[in-house]
Scaffold this motif. Sequence first.
Motif, PDB file in Angstrom:
ATOM      1  N   GLU A  72       0.831  -1.222   0.000  1.00  7.28           N
ATOM      2  CA  GLU A  72       0.000   0.000   0.000  1.00  7.28           C
ATOM      3  C   GLU A  72       0.862   1.268   0.000  1.00  7.28           C
ATOM      4  O   GLU A  72       0.673   2.176   0.817  1.00  7.28           O
ATOM      5  CB  GLU A  72      -0.973  -0.012   1.195  1.00  7.28           C
ATOM      6  CG  GLU A  72      -1.931  -1.194   1.168  1.00  7.28           C
ATOM      7  CD  GLU A  72      -2.908  -1.187   2.338  1.00  7.28           C
ATOM      8  OE1 GLU A  72      -3.114  -0.089   2.908  1.00  7.28           O
ATOM      9  OE2 GLU A  72      -3.440  -2.258   2.670  1.00  7.28           O
TER      10      GLU A  72
ATOM     11  N   GLU B 149       3.657   7.115   2.238  1.00  5.35           N
ATOM     12  CA  GLU B 149       2.971   6.242   3.181  1.00  5.35           C
ATOM     13  C   GLU B 149       3.057   4.796   2.697  1.00  5.35           C
ATOM     14  O   GLU B 149       3.012   4.523   1.495  1.00  5.35           O
ATOM     15  CB  GLU B 149       1.503   6.655   3.329  1.00  5.35           C
ATOM     16  CG  GLU B 149       1.322   8.030   3.957  1.00  5.35           C
ATOM     17  CD  GLU B 149      -0.137   8.353   4.245  1.00  5.35           C
ATOM     18  OE1 GLU B 149      -0.996   7.486   3.957  1.00  5.35           O
ATOM     19  OE2 GLU B 149      -0.409   9.447   4.749  1.00  5.35           O
ATOM     20  N   TYR B 150       3.174   3.876   3.651  1.00  5.20           N
ATOM     21  CA  TYR B 150       3.261   2.456   3.308  1.00  5.20           C
ATOM     22  C   TYR B 150       2.895   1.613   4.522  1.00  5.20           C
ATOM     23  O   TYR B 150       2.934   2.089   5.666  1.00  5.20           O
ATOM     24  CB  TYR B 150       4.671   2.096   2.818  1.00  5.20           C
ATOM     25  CG  TYR B 150       5.788   2.618   3.679  1.00  5.20           C
ATOM     26  CD1 TYR B 150       6.328   1.840   4.696  1.00  5.20           C
ATOM     27  CD2 TYR B 150       6.306   3.899   3.483  1.00  5.20           C
ATOM     28  CE1 TYR B 150       7.355   2.310   5.492  1.00  5.20           C
ATOM     29  CE2 TYR B 150       7.332   4.381   4.282  1.00  5.20           C
ATOM     30  CZ  TYR B 150       7.853   3.577   5.287  1.00  5.20           C
ATOM     31  OH  TYR B 150       8.866   4.061   6.083  1.00  5.20           O
ATOM     32  N   LYS B 151       2.536   0.369   4.265  1.00  7.70           N
ATOM     33  CA  LYS B 151       2.140  -0.540   5.336  1.00  7.70           C
ATOM     34  C   LYS B 151       3.178  -1.654   5.456  1.00  7.70           C
ATOM     35  O   LYS B 151       3.595  -2.252   4.467  1.00  7.70           O
ATOM     36  CB  LYS B 151       0.766  -1.153   5.054  1.00  7.70           C
ATOM     37  CG  LYS B 151       0.306  -2.136   6.146  1.00  7.70           C
ATOM     38  CD  LYS B 151      -0.995  -2.822   5.791  1.00  7.70           C
ATOM     39  CE  LYS B 151      -2.176  -1.905   5.969  1.00  7.70           C
ATOM     40  NZ  LYS B 151      -3.462  -2.653   5.813  1.00  7.70           N
TER      41      LYS B 151
ATOM     42  N   GLU C 167       1.007  -2.308   9.975  1.00  6.11           N
ATOM     43  CA  GLU C 167       1.204  -1.001  10.609  1.00  6.11           C
ATOM     44  C   GLU C 167       1.509   0.034   9.523  1.00  6.11           C
ATOM     45  O   GLU C 167       2.305  -0.224   8.617  1.00  6.11           O
ATOM     46  CB  GLU C 167       2.348  -1.068  11.617  1.00  6.11           C
ATOM     47  CG  GLU C 167       2.532   0.226  12.403  1.00  6.11           C
ATOM     48  CD  GLU C 167       3.636   0.115  13.452  1.00  6.11           C
ATOM     49  OE1 GLU C 167       3.973   1.150  14.063  1.00  6.11           O
ATOM     50  OE2 GLU C 167       4.157  -1.001  13.649  1.00  6.11           O
ATOM     51  N   ILE C 168       0.857   1.192   9.624  1.00  5.67           N
ATOM     52  CA  ILE C 168       1.060   2.264   8.644  1.00  5.67           C
ATOM     53  C   ILE C 168       2.243   3.143   9.069  1.00  5.67           C
ATOM     54  O   ILE C 168       2.318   3.575  10.220  1.00  5.67           O
ATOM     55  CB  ILE C 168      -0.204   3.134   8.499  1.00  5.67           C
ATOM     56  CG1 ILE C 168      -1.391   2.283   8.029  1.00  5.67           C
ATOM     57  CG2 ILE C 168       0.050   4.282   7.528  1.00  5.67           C
ATOM     58  CD1 ILE C 168      -1.240   1.719   6.630  1.00  5.67           C
TER      59      ILE C 168
ATOM     60  N   ARG D  60       4.740   6.581   7.855  1.00  2.45           N
ATOM     61  CA  ARG D  60       4.627   7.803   7.068  1.00  2.45           C
ATOM     62  C   ARG D  60       5.940   8.589   7.153  1.00  2.45           C
ATOM     63  O   ARG D  60       6.429   8.888   8.238  1.00  2.45           O
ATOM     64  CB  ARG D  60       3.465   8.661   7.576  1.00  2.45           C
ATOM     65  CG  ARG D  60       3.240   9.941   6.788  1.00  2.45           C
ATOM     66  CD  ARG D  60       2.046  10.722   7.342  1.00  2.45           C
ATOM     67  NE  ARG D  60       0.785   9.991   7.156  1.00  2.45           N
ATOM     68  CZ  ARG D  60       0.135   9.374   8.118  1.00  2.45           C
ATOM     69  NH1 ARG D  60       0.610   9.385   9.354  1.00  2.45           N
ATOM     70  NH2 ARG D  60      -1.012   8.750   7.876  1.00  2.45           N
TER      71      ARG D  60
END
Length: 809
Positions: A467, A517-519, A523-524, A526
């Motif tokens: 993501e 942003e990435y997962k 967990e996200i 930033r």
Amino acid sequence: MAPFCGLIIVCSRQPVPLRGISVEVQVKGFVADVCATLKYKNIEEKPIEAVFVFPLDQDSAVYSFEATVEGKKIVADIQEREQANKTYNEAISKGQQAFLLQEDQSSGDIFSCSVGNLPSGQEAEVKLNFVRELPLESDGAVRFVLPAVLNPRYTPAGHEESITAQVPRVPIGQIPYTLDLTAHFYSAYGISKIQSNCDISPMEYTDSDKTAAKVSLAQGHKFERDVELLAYYIDVNKPSITVEAGLPDAKVGTLMADPTIMLNFYPSFPTTQEQSNCGEFLFLMDRSGSMECSMNSEPNAPQRIESTKETLVLLLKSLPLGCYFNIISFGSHFEFFFPETMEYTQETMEEAVRKVNQMEANMGGTEILQPLKKIYKTAVRPDHPRQLFVFTDGEVGNTKQVIEEVQRNAQNHRCVAFGIGEGASTSLIKGISRAARGTCEFITGKERMQPKVLQALKNALQPIVTEISLKWTLPPGVEPVLLSEPPSNIFQGRRAIVYAQLRGKINEGKEGEVSLEYKFKNEIFRNSLTFPLELDNIKRPTIHRLGAKALISELESGTNSELEEAKKRIIETSIQSGVVSSLTAFVAVNKETKTPLPGPPVRRDIPITDLMLTSVLSCMYDEFGNSRADVTERSCHLSYMSEELDSSAAKYSVFKSTVGSFIDAAKLKISSLFNKSASPQCATGVSPGCACVAAEAKEAQALFRLISLQKADGSWTLSSDLASVLGLSLKEMQENNPKQNPDPAVWVTLLAVIWLHVRCLDQRDEWELLEHKALSWIKSRAGSSSLRDYIKAGNDLLKSTLDPGELGL
């Protein structure tokens, strides 16, 4: 094969019109702006056309080309490629002086500079400028390379011959022109040191706060090897952003008129010991003749093939149980180790290691396209993502077709590519890795291949980052237009660069923000960067040019690159930005030539260094005591060793028939170089049962001797070979086993791990995955109380003080 593709100019005593090259490098942070000046003089009686074919990194944005003749500056125009060549040829036919700079159509990392109708006795200077972003090495070095080595690219049957086949070549030490280079480095957070593979002046700080420094090459440097500069900055991993105002005189609505932004992200997420045992790993191994060349020009440098074999053994030992794998070697033909990908077990690993040790660089030319097609025809194993590791020196003539093939199959695999040795094609290595959403590395000079390759395997085994997106917060009326694709994969410690154009009305005093942003593991994360929109006018639109190059590269490598709409946009972007592309070229005509020159001019190709020829001549010199001048003279008409010769025997035949009695005297030495089937060799230190290990044991690295004994599950077994590596006797290992278990595997495996920490800590990048397997195996077979006893006994025996916490136990 060209009849005289060796020392044409030097040995026929024809003068070389290129007298010297002068280079000024300005490095600001991670961007290099380079100005190269080529100085020519025609000392012949007739007008000449001097043609210099040279390499540049695939990502270099060439943005300026000009010539100076008799004090007059002639600035080149950038035109559509066919028109530029027509302009140049028409000028030459009229007896006018003309200059042409263009990218080779087969590969984006090869350029040719033509100086047409240079009159007798006249001098000329040709100046070209380019910018490029610089990579960050794993040790924190910002790496600048000025490439000199342009290896001949093998051209498969049915393809137009590469321009590199026409370049005259000389051995190291025979280059008739010199290189002057001065480099200035700037970093807002300070510079600690600058290193080089060449002789350079001591680093000199040019300001009081140590944020600026310069170095220069030693006087009289021959441009016969890649020049590498490594700059070490303070806080090198700090994310940064650069915003550059548009040019006031640029056409409204174009890239050059709007502000351009360069984003440098350093994604980070928690380290984890978690590794996937899923995956299908394919190792595509170059075994063409050129892989027999040395890794560098230093005495006793390892061969490319031997270094790669060592690395492959490390990879095989580091794979996790449960995955699938195969090895494919290629040259003029290709071979699969196994008919299909095999499950990784002790038996399949042992068979693969045995076959790796038997490999030689004896498969002819570099034809990588056919094995790739065969790989892509095989179905991907369910729940085992395909990872393709490519090892090659990059001497490929059909680069664009190879990249297109990888791109057509990008949806079902990831490609990680490694360019081996000086002169590896950046166009090929970067092209195939980007096409399949992977990474790439170049191994040159005295660099060890293993740390970079093992880091790539670690990335492949880590949980996937998902993501990935860019989030913008900009003032009303301002919108971002991406010039390069956002990152599709994120790896720990690897920089991610994005270029964007800001359209709309910019109001000073405002700010903007952009976040990556990435997962990771649900967990996200930033990474946010805030930047002011107060923009000052600029003199050198560096970021605009890099953004234009990024856009041009995206269009040239895109799936719609052959459509007229895409070609039109490439040409428009190139002409507007002044950055040359595959569809454009720089051309300049001296229209003030007083008297038309009688033609046509005599063509003079500028020679470059040939590493393979150098190694052969050095062999002759070292073995028989001939002077280097005598060796070179006798070898003047030696045809270049084309990779089209499919076998070592054919190579030897060409040498013998061409050089005659001189090679008869060197018969045994040449045989050892090019007919290895008569005296097989093994990879040093990776096959304990090989007959040659005893003779080479002193030179073998203890680490690889240890690795060769590790089993696929990560354990070691008690043996005299293991005792020898650890510097112990079998009796000592047996008597000091704290549990006296009938199966001492846990004890000796822990001893091996402790030894790694004590003796090879500086090579941890190479054995970290091996250790992970070993510790997982130990934990599954011994309780925590037993492990404490084992570690204490191991420390006592090996005279170490390793803390159990360092092993995660």
